[in-house]
Design a protein around this motif. Structure first.
Motif, PDB file in Angstrom:
ATOM      1  N   ASN A  27      35.552  64.531  -6.736  1.00  0.00           N
ATOM      2  CA  ASN A  27      36.974  64.718  -6.427  1.00  0.00           C
ATOM      3  C   ASN A  27      37.389  66.189  -6.390  1.00  0.00           C
ATOM      4  O   ASN A  27      38.565  66.498  -6.564  1.00  0.00           O
ATOM      5  CB  ASN A  27      37.832  63.967  -7.439  1.00  0.00           C
ATOM      6  CG  ASN A  27      37.689  62.463  -7.319  1.00  0.00           C
ATOM      7  OD1 ASN A  27      37.615  61.938  -6.218  1.00  0.00           O
ATOM      8  ND2 ASN A  27      37.632  61.769  -8.448  1.00  0.00           N
ATOM      9  N   GLN A  28      36.447  67.064  -6.160  1.00  0.00           N
ATOM     10  CA  GLN A  28      36.780  68.488  -6.097  1.00  0.00           C
ATOM     11  C   GLN A  28      37.354  68.798  -4.709  1.00  0.00           C
ATOM     12  O   GLN A  28      36.636  68.749  -3.703  1.00  0.00           O
ATOM     13  CB  GLN A  28      35.536  69.335  -6.370  1.00  0.00           C
ATOM     14  CG  GLN A  28      35.871  70.808  -6.580  1.00  0.00           C
ATOM     15  CD  GLN A  28      34.634  71.605  -6.940  1.00  0.00           C
ATOM     16  OE1 GLN A  28      33.880  71.987  -6.063  1.00  0.00           O
ATOM     17  NE2 GLN A  28      34.425  71.854  -8.234  1.00  0.00           N
ATOM     18  N   ALA A  29      38.633  69.122  -4.681  1.00  0.00           N
ATOM     19  CA  ALA A  29      39.355  69.234  -3.405  1.00  0.00           C
ATOM     20  C   ALA A  29      38.773  70.302  -2.487  1.00  0.00           C
ATOM     21  O   ALA A  29      38.593  70.073  -1.277  1.00  0.00           O
ATOM     22  CB  ALA A  29      40.832  69.511  -3.667  1.00  0.00           C
ATOM     23  N   ASP A  30      38.464  71.479  -3.027  1.00  0.00           N
ATOM     24  CA  ASP A  30      37.956  72.563  -2.175  1.00  0.00           C
ATOM     25  C   ASP A  30      36.654  72.173  -1.490  1.00  0.00           C
ATOM     26  O   ASP A  30      36.424  72.499  -0.318  1.00  0.00           O
ATOM     27  CB  ASP A  30      37.752  73.838  -2.999  1.00  0.00           C
ATOM     28  CG  ASP A  30      39.061  74.521  -3.336  1.00  0.00           C
ATOM     29  OD1 ASP A  30      40.070  74.179  -2.685  1.00  0.00           O
ATOM     30  OD2 ASP A  30      39.086  75.376  -4.228  1.00  0.00           O
ATOM     31  N   THR A  31      35.791  71.484  -2.232  1.00  0.00           N
ATOM     32  CA  THR A  31      34.510  71.069  -1.656  1.00  0.00           C
ATOM     33  C   THR A  31      34.713  69.983  -0.608  1.00  0.00           C
ATOM     34  O   THR A  31      34.061  69.974   0.437  1.00  0.00           O
ATOM     35  CB  THR A  31      33.560  70.570  -2.766  1.00  0.00           C
ATOM     36  OG1 THR A  31      33.510  71.545  -3.801  1.00  0.00           O
ATOM     37  CG2 THR A  31      32.164  70.353  -2.223  1.00  0.00           C
ATOM     38  N   LEU A  32      35.621  69.063  -0.862  1.00  0.00           N
ATOM     39  CA  LEU A  32      35.943  68.033   0.129  1.00  0.00           C
ATOM     40  C   LEU A  32      36.483  68.660   1.414  1.00  0.00           C
ATOM     41  O   LEU A  32      36.150  68.219   2.524  1.00  0.00           O
ATOM     42  CB  LEU A  32      36.975  67.062  -0.452  1.00  0.00           C
ATOM     43  CG  LEU A  32      36.458  66.099  -1.518  1.00  0.00           C
ATOM     44  CD1 LEU A  32      37.623  65.460  -2.270  1.00  0.00           C
ATOM     45  CD2 LEU A  32      35.577  65.017  -0.886  1.00  0.00           C
ATOM     46  N   LEU A  33      37.299  69.698   1.257  1.00  0.00           N
ATOM     47  CA  LEU A  33      37.831  70.391   2.434  1.00  0.00           C
ATOM     48  C   LEU A  33      36.715  71.050   3.236  1.00  0.00           C
ATOM     49  O   LEU A  33      36.694  70.973   4.475  1.00  0.00           O
ATOM     50  CB  LEU A  33      38.868  71.436   2.004  1.00  0.00           C
ATOM     51  CG  LEU A  33      40.203  70.896   1.503  1.00  0.00           C
ATOM     52  CD1 LEU A  33      41.022  72.007   0.840  1.00  0.00           C
ATOM     53  CD2 LEU A  33      40.998  70.266   2.638  1.00  0.00           C
ATOM     54  N   SER A  51      36.859  62.872   4.623  1.00  0.00           N
ATOM     55  CA  SER A  51      36.832  64.005   3.682  1.00  0.00           C
ATOM     56  C   SER A  51      38.208  64.621   3.507  1.00  0.00           C
ATOM     57  O   SER A  51      38.638  64.914   2.384  1.00  0.00           O
ATOM     58  CB  SER A  51      35.841  65.068   4.178  1.00  0.00           C
ATOM     59  OG  SER A  51      34.521  64.568   4.210  1.00  0.00           O
ATOM     60  N   LYS A  54      40.626  62.303   1.550  1.00  0.00           N
ATOM     61  CA  LYS A  54      40.346  62.300   0.112  1.00  0.00           C
ATOM     62  C   LYS A  54      40.829  63.600  -0.529  1.00  0.00           C
ATOM     63  O   LYS A  54      41.405  63.590  -1.624  1.00  0.00           O
ATOM     64  CB  LYS A  54      38.852  62.098  -0.132  1.00  0.00           C
ATOM     65  CG  LYS A  54      38.519  61.871  -1.597  1.00  0.00           C
ATOM     66  CD  LYS A  54      37.077  61.446  -1.792  1.00  0.00           C
ATOM     67  CE  LYS A  54      36.803  61.163  -3.269  1.00  0.00           C
ATOM     68  NZ  LYS A  54      35.407  60.747  -3.511  1.00  0.00           N
ATOM     69  N   ALA A  55      40.586  64.726   0.158  1.00  0.00           N
ATOM     70  CA  ALA A  55      41.039  66.024  -0.371  1.00  0.00           C
ATOM     71  C   ALA A  55      42.556  66.042  -0.537  1.00  0.00           C
ATOM     72  O   ALA A  55      43.081  66.536  -1.545  1.00  0.00           O
ATOM     73  CB  ALA A  55      40.599  67.149   0.562  1.00  0.00           C
ATOM     74  N   TYR A  56      43.270  65.490   0.442  1.00  0.00           N
ATOM     75  CA  TYR A  56      44.738  65.493   0.377  1.00  0.00           C
ATOM     76  C   TYR A  56      45.249  64.556  -0.716  1.00  0.00           C
ATOM     77  O   TYR A  56      46.245  64.848  -1.379  1.00  0.00           O
ATOM     78  CB  TYR A  56      45.315  65.100   1.735  1.00  0.00           C
ATOM     79  CG  TYR A  56      46.811  65.304   1.845  1.00  0.00           C
ATOM     80  CD1 TYR A  56      47.376  66.554   1.613  1.00  0.00           C
ATOM     81  CD2 TYR A  56      47.654  64.247   2.169  1.00  0.00           C
ATOM     82  CE1 TYR A  56      48.752  66.752   1.710  1.00  0.00           C
ATOM     83  CE2 TYR A  56      49.026  64.433   2.271  1.00  0.00           C
ATOM     84  CZ  TYR A  56      49.569  65.683   2.036  1.00  0.00           C
ATOM     85  OH  TYR A  56      50.931  65.878   2.128  1.00  0.00           O
ATOM     86  N   GLY A  65      44.275  69.693   3.547  1.00  0.00           N
ATOM     87  CA  GLY A  65      43.741  68.351   3.773  1.00  0.00           C
ATOM     88  C   GLY A  65      44.502  67.635   4.870  1.00  0.00           C
ATOM     89  O   GLY A  65      43.909  67.030   5.778  1.00  0.00           O
TER      90      GLY A  65
END
Length: 236
Positions: A27-33, A51, A54-56, A65
């Motif tokens: 759930n790490q937003a930066d990595t998902l982005l 991706s 999920k980031a948003y 996101g």
């Protein structure tokens, strides 16, 4: 490291690292982005959409996101879905001027000029304490009016952008170009010279100024020197 690989076009290396991070921190937003950007660059639109969504959901305060989801729609030639996505978020969070501004950007991109202008106008006051952001909005309004075929309004809005950010060569140069295209060579010449004071090596400004001088009976030696300097900056 993954971001560096991504921007170098080494997609396999980037994906391996991003997957490793997400395995440990799903759930790490930066990595998902970053994974969303990678999937988008590889035209894996379904994966990119997943991706970004999920980031948003993990960090709705980070608009990247949402903009990623919108970009997926634009790249698949579905502008109506892109605009609806943003409009739905604006309806949910009407207090967020950043969302309304991005909606206007999407409307401009889709050539819905009147809607874009209305939405840009509606958020100007929200950025009254952020002159750089206000300047950006006025600049976008100028672009919208220009595409709409209203050069006088485009010039007026770009002048406001320039007054808010007088050291920004983008606005100074674009104002000069609008004046040039509107048949106001004297004002355009002054505008390009103002832009040169900010960045004397800006190739676009050098080239446009050289052309304008040559067109209107100015000093051809100066025009040639400016054009040669422009070519040095952009030899190809």
């Amino acid at each position: 490291e993954a971001s560096a690989y991504l921007r170098k076009g080494q997609f396999d290396e980037a994906r391996a690292l991003l997957e490793k991070v997400l395995k440990a921190n799903p759930n790490q937003a930066d990595t998902l982005l970053e994974m969303g950007v990678l999937n988008l660059m590889q035209k894996r639109y379904k994966d990119a959409d997943e991706s970004f969504r999920k980031a948003y959901s993990v960090d709705p305060s980070n608009i990247r996101g949402l903009l990623g989801i919108v970009e997926v729609f634009f790249q698949q030639n579905e502008p109506d879905k892109a605009i609806k996505t943003l409009a739905d978020e604006v309806a949910k969070q009407p207090q967020r001027a950043d969302l309304k501004k991005e909606l206007a950007n999407a409307e401009l991109r889709s050539h819905q000029f009147d809607k874009a202008l209305q939405d840009y106008q509606s958020v100007l006051d929200a950025f009254k304490d952020a002159p750089a952001e206000q300047a950006k909005i006025y600049s976008r309004m100028a672009t919208t009016y220009n595409l709409k075929g209203d050069p006088s309004q485009a010039i007026e809005k770009m002048k406001k952008a320039k007054s808010l950010a007088p050291g920004n060569i983008l606005y100074v140069g674009q104002l000069a170009e609008l004046l040039d295209n509107s048949g106001k060579p004297d004002e355009a010449l002054a505008g390009y010279r103002d832009a040169m004071k900010i960045d004397p090596n800006n190739a676009i400004v050098l080239n446009n100024l050289a052309y304008l001088i040559a067109q209107h009976g100015g000093n051809l030696d100066e025009a040639l020197t400016l054009a040669q300097r422009a070519k040095q900056q952009l030899p190809n």
